[in-house]
Design an enzyme around this catalytic site. Structure first.
Site, PDB file in Angstrom:
ATOM      1  CG  ASP A 285     -43.710   5.566   6.746  1.00 39.62           C
ATOM      2  OD1 ASP A 285     -43.819   4.470   7.329  1.00 39.62           O
ATOM      3  OD2 ASP A 285     -44.660   6.350   6.596  1.00 39.62           O
TER       4      ASP A 285
ATOM      5  CG  HIS B 240     -42.880   8.989   2.806  1.00 35.90           C
ATOM      6  ND1 HIS B 240     -44.067   8.939   2.106  1.00 35.90           N
ATOM      7  CD2 HIS B 240     -43.191   8.672   4.095  1.00 35.90           C
ATOM      8  CE1 HIS B 240     -45.046   8.623   2.928  1.00 35.90           C
ATOM      9  NE2 HIS B 240     -44.548   8.441   4.139  1.00 35.90           N
TER      10      HIS B 240
ATOM     11  CG  ASP C 299     -46.468   5.158   3.679  1.00 37.68           C
ATOM     12  OD1 ASP C 299     -47.332   4.603   2.973  1.00 37.68           O
ATOM     13  OD2 ASP C 299     -46.745   5.974   4.570  1.00 37.68           O
TER      14      ASP C 299
ATOM     15  CG  ASP D 169     -46.937   9.684  -3.025  1.00 37.37           C
ATOM     16  OD1 ASP D 169     -46.734  10.029  -4.201  1.00 37.37           O
ATOM     17  OD2 ASP D 169     -47.911   8.983  -2.680  1.00 37.37           O
ATOM     18  NE  ARG D 170     -45.458  14.944   1.615  1.00 42.23           N
ATOM     19  CZ  ARG D 170     -45.826  15.332   2.846  1.00 42.23           C
ATOM     20  NH1 ARG D 170     -46.456  14.469   3.637  1.00 42.23           N
ATOM     21  NH2 ARG D 170     -45.580  16.533   3.282  1.00 42.23           N
TER      22      ARG D 170
ATOM     23  CG  ASN E 258     -50.774   5.608   4.132  1.00 43.84           C
ATOM     24  OD1 ASN E 258     -49.638   5.285   4.445  1.00 43.84           O
ATOM     25  ND2 ASN E 258     -51.173   6.863   4.146  1.00 43.84           N
ATOM     26  CG  HIS E 259     -48.244   7.625   0.835  1.00 41.53           C
ATOM     27  ND1 HIS E 259     -48.347   8.820   0.160  1.00 41.53           N
ATOM     28  CD2 HIS E 259     -48.412   7.929   2.151  1.00 41.53           C
ATOM     29  CE1 HIS E 259     -48.535   9.804   1.015  1.00 41.53           C
ATOM     30  NE2 HIS E 259     -48.577   9.286   2.234  1.00 41.53           N
TER      31      HIS E 259
ATOM     32  CG  HIS F  76     -48.109   1.490   6.576  1.00 42.36           C
ATOM     33  ND1 HIS F  76     -46.818   1.916   6.435  1.00 42.36           N
ATOM     34  CD2 HIS F  76     -48.890   2.610   6.431  1.00 42.36           C
ATOM     35  CE1 HIS F  76     -46.793   3.218   6.209  1.00 42.36           C
ATOM     36  NE2 HIS F  76     -48.039   3.666   6.208  1.00 42.36           N
TER      37      HIS F  76
ATOM     38  NE  ARG G 273     -52.379   9.255   9.913  1.00 41.39           N
ATOM     39  CZ  ARG G 273     -51.128   9.402   9.532  1.00 41.39           C
ATOM     40  NH1 ARG G 273     -50.847   9.957   8.370  1.00 41.39           N
ATOM     41  NH2 ARG G 273     -50.131   9.021  10.314  1.00 41.39           N
TER      42      ARG G 273
ATOM     43  CG  HIS H 266     -49.538   5.362   9.201  1.00 42.76           C
ATOM     44  ND1 HIS H 266     -49.625   5.789   7.904  1.00 42.76           N
ATOM     45  CD2 HIS H 266     -50.736   5.651   9.769  1.00 42.76           C
ATOM     46  CE1 HIS H 266     -50.810   6.306   7.687  1.00 42.76           C
ATOM     47  NE2 HIS H 266     -51.511   6.241   8.809  1.00 42.76           N
TER      48      HIS H 266
END
Length: 709
Positions: free
Chosen positions: A329, A331, A357, A360-361, A389-390, A445, A509, A536
């Site tokens: 990830d 992010h 991923d 985001d964040r 997943n993002h 992932h 989750r 993940h």
């Protein structure tokens, strides 16, 4: 830090600051204490003044002549004072023109023969001598006036040389009302006297002080003029600053790049306009984005479209061969990504596989996307990306990527990136065959699915969609292994049951599953897989080898790698990457985090961010004013719903403050920062938008298992 998320140490308030949680008794007590402090301070001030006066009186008494005379040296003191007075009087007479005339009179009187013969003179002789003296004085005044007139002319010429254009401004001089030449008074021949110039500018006098006054001595005048010339020559000319004043506290940090990048082939420009070779365009992109630069909208759309066209022709399951480096990830941590690439190496020499991923964040997700797309297009045969997943519209809307796109670009750029994410492959199969020894690694992932029995099922999925909340595509992006630390304290029978567990609902989750050791062994055995490599999950050291308490194994069947150091600026974890060698062996690499520019939450400016804080202060002032006026609670409710409004504003302020102080909660805590951050950030790990019921998930899983297995 309190339970509500506020800092443990509040800032000091002044005694007059509003306190909404005080009772009237506490408020009156606080006022009495303040009055007592003021009174005590005033008394101390009076005592200090009295002590000061006593010391002054004592000092004067010790220095008085009377006291010294009593001690025996009074006569010497008086004589010294008399000498000083006479010397100062003589100096004053010598320094003034009137004193010089008196001195001349005294010499003539002594030189007179009549005065030598007789010690006194008659009144008639006195009158004659006085008339002679007055005529001499008048003649001297006329001569002084003429000399002053000449010096004034010289002064005018010197001013004209020093200050260009002063002759035009000066004009003609007006005659003095006293009738004396040069505008000087015949009764007051001062050594310094202001010029009676009709249009004399004080700005010129400020520039050359010697020209503002007429001096009685020509030597002194020329000395002052020469001094003024030296002063003007020594003044440095005003030069405009070549550099603007920096508006940053840290001046060593360069100002953000203001020119938007577009002169690259991958951005749609021609061969002649390109600023670097094709294989190094990703470097130009990195350097530009590292300076907080941005892309032209047309260039960004061209880059996204080219990346999407490249990804659409790739299969769901990539088939790769080592040597290759796997990264987890990212992010939105662009500056850490640059450090990661520098540590691994140039993509022309090393194969890259990112496990998803990317957004985001973090606050630099667009930079991460553009940088990875530029690397993929610059080296399409050695750079690969999978979906996480993002990379979906649900999470990018719930988190901050969509807001970032709107802030830095617009909605069209966001939609284009989302369409590009739909084209990302789902998984990869890495196969090595050296000296007859074959090793196979499956990379994705998230993890396994109870519906996934054969790897080839991945090739039949429709990936050009928004990921659903269930099914193989959802599980490959969202599933997790069962955590091994939950077995602490289990008995032998409970541990055996835990090892025999295959799947259970993923409560953390809110979707997908948690798979156990038995499910993992069944999948790797059936598909002839040596190890599953995934991302993940954040890890303290950047990676984890999952043995599921099978410590007799030489290598694990599951590996997690995470490549975002100091995740969300509060986990204090390290980042890792996984190198798979040509022989099929693997080894880990690690990096620490790097500094990056700071952004307020939701990319707000400082004024918008401070509104709730200001509103709370204003509301508190209004409540205190009503209390001071003696307004009853019923009257307050008629005026406005004070309690509801104040509580609503206070909640908004606390929510914003909690975003800022969440990091302080971890850093100031005496506990382990990583575990503390896991507890604070646990709610952000759930999939938003659905109500997850573990019992329904278990029943659904039981039906699917009975139908398929």
């Amino acid at each position: 830090m309190s339970d509500s998320g506020e800092p443990a140490t509040e800032s000091k308030r002044s005694p007059r600051s509003p306190r909404g949680d005080e009772t009237p008794e506490e408020r009156s007590k606080r006022r009495e204490e303040r009055r007592a402090r003021r009174k005590e301070k005033a008394e101390k001030e009076k005592d200090r003044e009295k002590d000061k006066e006593k010391k002054e009186r004592k000092r004067k008494r010790s220095c008085s002549p009377r006291r010294k005379r009593e001690e025996g040296d009074g006569e010497e003191v008086t004589k010294d004072k008399e000498k000083k007075r006479k010397s100062s009087h003589d100096k004053g007479r010598k320094s003034s023109p009137r004193g010089e005339r008196d001195k001349d009179k005294e010499k003539k009187r002594k030189a007179s023969p009549r005065d030598k013969k007789s010690g006194s003179s008659s009144p008639r002789s006195k009158r004659k001598s006085s008339s002679r003296k007055s005529s001499v004085v008048k003649e001297k005044d006329v001569e002084a006036a003429r000399a002053a007139e000449e010096t004034a002319e010289k002064l005018k010429a010197s001013v004209a040389r020093l200050v260009p254009g002063s002759e035009k401004e000066s004009g003609s001089r007006t005659p003095s009302p006293s009738g004396s030449p040069g505008g000087m008074s015949g009764t007051r021949p001062h050594a310094l006297q202001k010029l009676t110039h009709s249009k004399f500018s004080k700005s010129i006098a400020a520039a050359t002080p010697a020209t503002y006054y007429r001096c009685g001595s020509s030597d002194m005048l020329f000395q002052n003029i020469e001094q003024a010339k030296k002063t003007i020559a020594s003044k440095k000319p005003i030069v405009e600053a070549s550099e603007t004043i920096p508006d940053r506290v840290l001046t060593h940090i360069p100002y953000p790049e203001t020119v938007r990048l577009q002169k690259l082939r991958i951005l749609g420009c021609g061969e002649e306009e390109a600023i670097c070779p094709p294989g190094d365009e990703w470097k130009a992109m990195r350097d530009h984005l590292h300076k907080e630069g941005r892309l032209e909208k047309s260039a960004a759309l061209h880059l996204i479209a080219a990346a999407r066209a490249h990804l659409e022709v790739q299969p769901n399951l990539l088939e790769l061969s080592p040597p290759i480096t796997l990264c987890g990830d990212i992010h939105g941590q662009f500056y850490d990504l640059c450090k990661l690439i520098d540590d691994i190496g140039h993509p022309k020499d090393i194969q890259y596989l990112f496990l998803g991923d990317y957004v985001d964040r973090g606050d630099f997700s667009t930079e991460v996307c553009f940088f990875l797309f530029s690397m993929m297009l610059s080296h399409p045969k050695s750079f690969f990306m999978l979906r996480g997943n993002h990379e979906c519209r649900l999470l990018t809307t719930n988190f901050n990527f969509r807001r970032e796109c709107y802030y830095k670009y617009d909605e069209e750029v966001y939609d284009a990136i989302m369409d590009c994410f739909d084209a990302l492959p789902i998984a990869a199969l890495i196969t090595s065959n050296v000296a007859g020894v074959s090793k196979r690694y499956f990379a994705c992932h998230g993890g396994l699915s109870p519906e996934l029995h054969d790897i080839q099922q991945v090739t039949t999925l429709d990936r050009m969609v928004e990921p659903p909340d269930c099914g193989i595509l959802c599980d490959l992006l969202w599933s997790d292994p069962m955590p091994e630390d939950e077995t602490i304290g289990m008995s032998a029978s409970e541990l055996e049951d835990w090892k025999n567990m295959t799947f259970r609902p993923n409560v953390t989750r809110g979707c997908a599953w948690e798979f156990g050791q038995k499910a993992l062994e069944e999948f790797v055995t059936k598909n002839n897989i040596d190890c599953i490599m995934r991302a993940h999950e954040v890890k303290r050291v950047g990676y984890e080898e999952h043995y599921f308490h099978q410590y007799d194994r030489t290598s694990p069947q599951l590996i997690t790698v995470f490549s975002a150091p100091n995740y969300c600026d509060m986990y204090e974890n390290r980042a890792a990457y996984l190198n798979i060698l040509s022989s099929g062996e693997y080894k880990f690499g690690q990096i620490s985090w790097s500094a990056h520019p700071y952004c307020l939450p939701n990319f707000e400016d400082v004024f918008t961010f401070s509104y709730p804080f200001v509103q709370e202060c204003v509301a508190q002032m209004y409540v205190d004013l009503l209390d001071w006026l003696g307004v009853d609670d019923e009257d307050k409710e008629r005026l406005m719903n004070v309690s509801e409004t104040y509580s609503m504003i206070q909640q908004r302020r606390k929510a914003r403050q909690q975003r800022i102080t969440a990091i302080k909660t971890v850093l100031l805590s005496s506990k382990d920062g990583f575990d503390q951050a896991l507890k604070i950030d646990q709610t952000n790990e759930r999939r938003p938008g659905i109500s997850f019921n573990p019992l329904d998930a278990r029943a659904k899983f039981a039906v699917k298992r009975s139908n398929t297995w």
